[in-house]
Design a protein around this motif. Structure first.
Motif, short mmCIF file in Angstrom:
data_model
loop_
_atom_site.label_atom_id
_atom_site.label_comp_id
_atom_site.label_asym_id
_atom_site.label_seq_id
_atom_site.Cartn_x
_atom_site.Cartn_y
_atom_site.Cartn_z
N ARG A 261 1.00 -1.40 0.25
CA ARG A 261 0.35 -0.05 0.06
C ARG A 261 1.26 1.27 0.10
O ARG A 261 0.38 2.28 0.22
N ARG A 262 1.80 1.17 0.13
CA ARG A 262 2.81 2.53 -0.36
C ARG A 262 3.07 2.36 -1.56
O ARG A 262 2.25 2.05 -2.83
N PRO A 263 3.48 4.20 -2.13
CA PRO A 263 2.94 4.57 -3.14
C PRO A 263 4.12 3.65 -4.36
O PRO A 263 5.21 3.18 -4.47
N ALA A 264 2.94 3.29 -5.71
CA ALA A 264 3.90 2.39 -6.27
C ALA A 264 4.55 3.00 -7.71
O ALA A 264 4.30 4.07 -7.57
N ASN A 265 5.75 2.29 -7.84
CA ASN A 265 6.60 2.63 -9.12
C ASN A 265 6.21 2.18 -10.32
O ASN A 265 6.57 2.97 -11.60
N ASP A 266 5.43 1.43 -10.85
CA ASP A 266 5.55 0.50 -12.03
C ASP A 266 4.17 -0.11 -12.38
O ASP A 266 3.75 -0.56 -11.27
N PRO A 267 3.72 0.20 -12.96
CA PRO A 267 2.61 -0.90 -13.37
C PRO A 267 3.22 -2.44 -14.18
O PRO A 267 3.67 -2.41 -14.98
N HIS A 268 2.76 -3.59 -13.15
CA HIS A 268 3.25 -4.41 -13.69
C HIS A 268 2.31 -5.93 -14.38
O HIS A 268 1.11 -5.58 -14.25
N HIS A 269 2.49 -5.90 -15.76
CA HIS A 269 2.01 -6.98 -16.88
C HIS A 269 2.26 -8.41 -16.33
O HIS A 269 3.13 -8.82 -15.62
N ILE A 270 0.65 -8.96 -15.66
CA ILE A 270 0.64 -10.34 -14.97
C ILE A 270 1.99 -11.17 -16.33
O ILE A 270 1.72 -10.74 -17.78
N ILE A 271 2.52 -11.85 -15.82
CA ILE A 271 2.95 -12.66 -16.59
C ILE A 271 3.37 -14.14 -16.84
O ILE A 271 2.59 -14.45 -14.56
N GLY A 272 2.97 -15.23 -16.65
CA GLY A 272 2.52 -16.17 -15.99
C GLY A 272 1.15 -16.51 -16.45
O GLY A 272 0.22 -15.67 -17.82
N HIS A 273 0.41 -17.47 -16.72
CA HIS A 273 -1.08 -17.93 -16.41
C HIS A 273 -1.36 -17.39 -17.87
O HIS A 273 -2.44 -16.91 -18.14
N GLY A 274 -0.52 -18.03 -18.90
CA GLY A 274 -0.47 -18.04 -19.96
C GLY A 274 -0.72 -16.47 -20.96
O GLY A 274 -0.94 -16.08 -21.87
N GLN A 275 -0.19 -15.50 -19.42
CA GLN A 275 0.38 -14.06 -20.16
C GLN A 275 1.82 -13.50 -20.63
O GLN A 275 2.84 -14.04 -19.39
N GLY A 276 1.93 -13.33 -21.30
CA GLY A 276 4.02 -12.90 -21.25
C GLY A 276 4.45 -13.68 -22.41
O GLY A 276 4.10 -14.78 -22.52
N GLY A 277 5.53 -13.23 -23.16
CA GLY A 277 6.31 -14.58 -23.43
C GLY A 277 7.84 -13.83 -24.04
O GLY A 277 7.40 -12.85 -23.24
N MET A 278 7.96 -14.44 -24.28
CA MET A 278 8.87 -14.04 -25.23
C MET A 278 9.28 -12.57 -25.61
O MET A 278 8.39 -12.64 -27.48
N ALA A 279 9.74 -12.07 -25.75
CA ALA A 279 9.38 -10.43 -26.21
C ALA A 279 8.12 -9.76 -26.42
O ALA A 279 7.80 -9.53 -26.84
N THR A 280 6.78 -9.74 -25.64
CA THR A 280 5.78 -10.09 -25.48
C THR A 280 5.44 -9.71 -23.98
O THR A 280 6.14 -9.70 -23.83
N LYS A 281 4.06 -8.63 -24.01
CA LYS A 281 4.03 -8.67 -22.40
C LYS A 281 2.28 -8.66 -22.99
O LYS A 281 1.62 -8.70 -24.33
N ALA A 282 1.34 -9.04 -21.73
CA ALA A 282 0.08 -8.87 -21.57
C ALA A 282 0.10 -7.32 -21.41
O ALA A 282 0.67 -6.75 -22.16
N HIS A 283 -1.31 -7.44 -22.03
CA HIS A 283 -2.49 -6.39 -22.44
C HIS A 283 -2.18 -5.27 -20.96
O HIS A 283 -2.08 -5.67 -20.13
N ASP A 284 -2.43 -4.13 -21.95
CA ASP A 284 -2.45 -2.85 -20.80
C ASP A 284 -3.53 -3.20 -19.99
O ASP A 284 -2.96 -2.40 -18.47
N LEU A 285 -4.98 -3.81 -20.33
CA LEU A 285 -5.51 -4.07 -18.75
C LEU A 285 -5.10 -4.94 -17.86
O LEU A 285 -5.97 -4.71 -16.91
#
Length: 330
Positions: A261-285
């Motif tokens: 609950r401290r101030p965030a620095n980064d919007p982390h894109h979900i990895i694993g769970h079928g998201q992310g991969g080599m040279a790609t990211k999950a949707h910004d949502l």
């Protein structure tokens, strides 16, 4: 209910006598009452019941369009709530003319509000409508909306509602789109200049509308569009498109970290769970606000992170639920 009474003081006995009269006796039916010195602004009032505080906003003709807007009436509770308010705040017929009024009271709906009538007048005016009745109904709507806004902001009956307070209520109720231009200008503190019949060309200065300035500040951060018939939806093996929205990721970055609950620095894109991969990211949502320390901890060991703080999907669900509930995603 408030009263202004003149006491009879028996100093030797230490007793103060008050004579409120029958209409003010309910004031003493709830136990203790507050006693204070007469305010300076009540010096000219007669002894007896103190009338409700005057609300100057109800007398401003430039606000009438706002009060009568269907969105504002619905935000205040709807016509049914107005009728209940009328019956709760009076037991006399609002049609002042006529020699006879029945003791039973009902309400009558008009095109822009409602009013309180006795059975006799309600029957007499059935299937009729004229300006005098409409004017009373309009006045009722204005007084009711002001009273509802005052109560919603937790002010007592002695409080005079100001224009900024009314505007804040409208923003909270998501009806700021009903602001007329004159109301928006007053709320923003813009100088009100009289409109001249003739202008020189050099005096015409383009400027943004006050309503557009307010809407810019209160509109949702993100609006999602739904298209059920995209070209890709008809393909057997469509090429996937990544959804990108910098405005949403910027907002996510400004939110508290979902772990500490401290101030965030980064919007982390979900990895694993079928998201992310080599040279790609999950949707910004599919982002989670994390501080730098927890973001580094997640990428160092996903399994250990999820065992300690919970699944990324659970953290994302909590975050996206807040975004929807606060109107950021609309």
């Amino acid at each position: 209910m408030r009263a202004l009474l003149t006491p009879d003081v028996a100093r030797k006995m230490g007793i103060v006598l008050l004579r409120p009269g029958p209409e003010l006796m309910p004031l003493f039916s709830r136990g203790r009452v507050l006693v204070e010195h007469e305010p300076a602004d009540m010096a000219d009032l007669p002894t007896g019941l103190v009338p409700p505080v005057r609300q100057p906003l109800t007398e401003d003709p430039y606000l009438l369009r706002f009060f009568l807007d269907e969105r504002v009436i619905q935000a205040a509770g709807g016509i049914s709530a107005l009728e209940a308010w009328l019956l709760m705040n009076g037991n006399t017929c609002q049609w002042g003319e006529g020699d006879y009024h029945h003791h039973e009271i009902t309400t009558r709906r008009e095109a822009e509000g409602a009013l309180r009538l006795c059975w006799h007048c309600d029957t007499q005016f059935r299937d009729q409508s004229f300006k005098a009745l409409t004017d009373i109904a309009r006045e009722n709507v204005v007084e009711w909306v002001v009273d509802k806004a005052r109560a919603a902001l937790h002010f007592d009956e002695s409080h005079t509602l100001t224009l900024p307070e009314l505007c804040w209520w409208a923003v909270r109720q998501r009806v700021s789109g009903a602001f007329p231009e004159s109301m928006a200008e007053q709320a923003l503190g813009w100088p009100v200049e009289p409109i001249k019949s003739v202008y020189r060309e050099c005096d015409l200065m383009p400027s943004a509308l006050a309503t557009s300035v307010i809407e810019e500040h209160v509109k949702p951060v993100l609006t999602l569009a739904v298209d059920p018939e995209t070209p890709e939806s008809f393909m057997l093996r469509p090429k996937r498109r990544r959804w990108v929205n910098q405005k949403f990721t910027k907002w996510a970055k400004s939110q508290p970290c979902e772990c500490c609950r401290r101030p965030a620095n980064d919007p982390h894109h979900i990895i694993g769970h079928g998201q992310g991969g080599m040279a790609t990211k999950a949707h910004d949502l599919f982002v989670i606000p994390l501080c730098r320390a927890h973001h580094d901890e997640l990428h160092a060991d996903i399994v250990a992170f999820e065992e300690k703080y919970g699944s990324q999907l659970a953290l994302w669900f909590r975050f996206i639920d807040r975004a929807l509930a606060t109107g950021v995603l609309a």
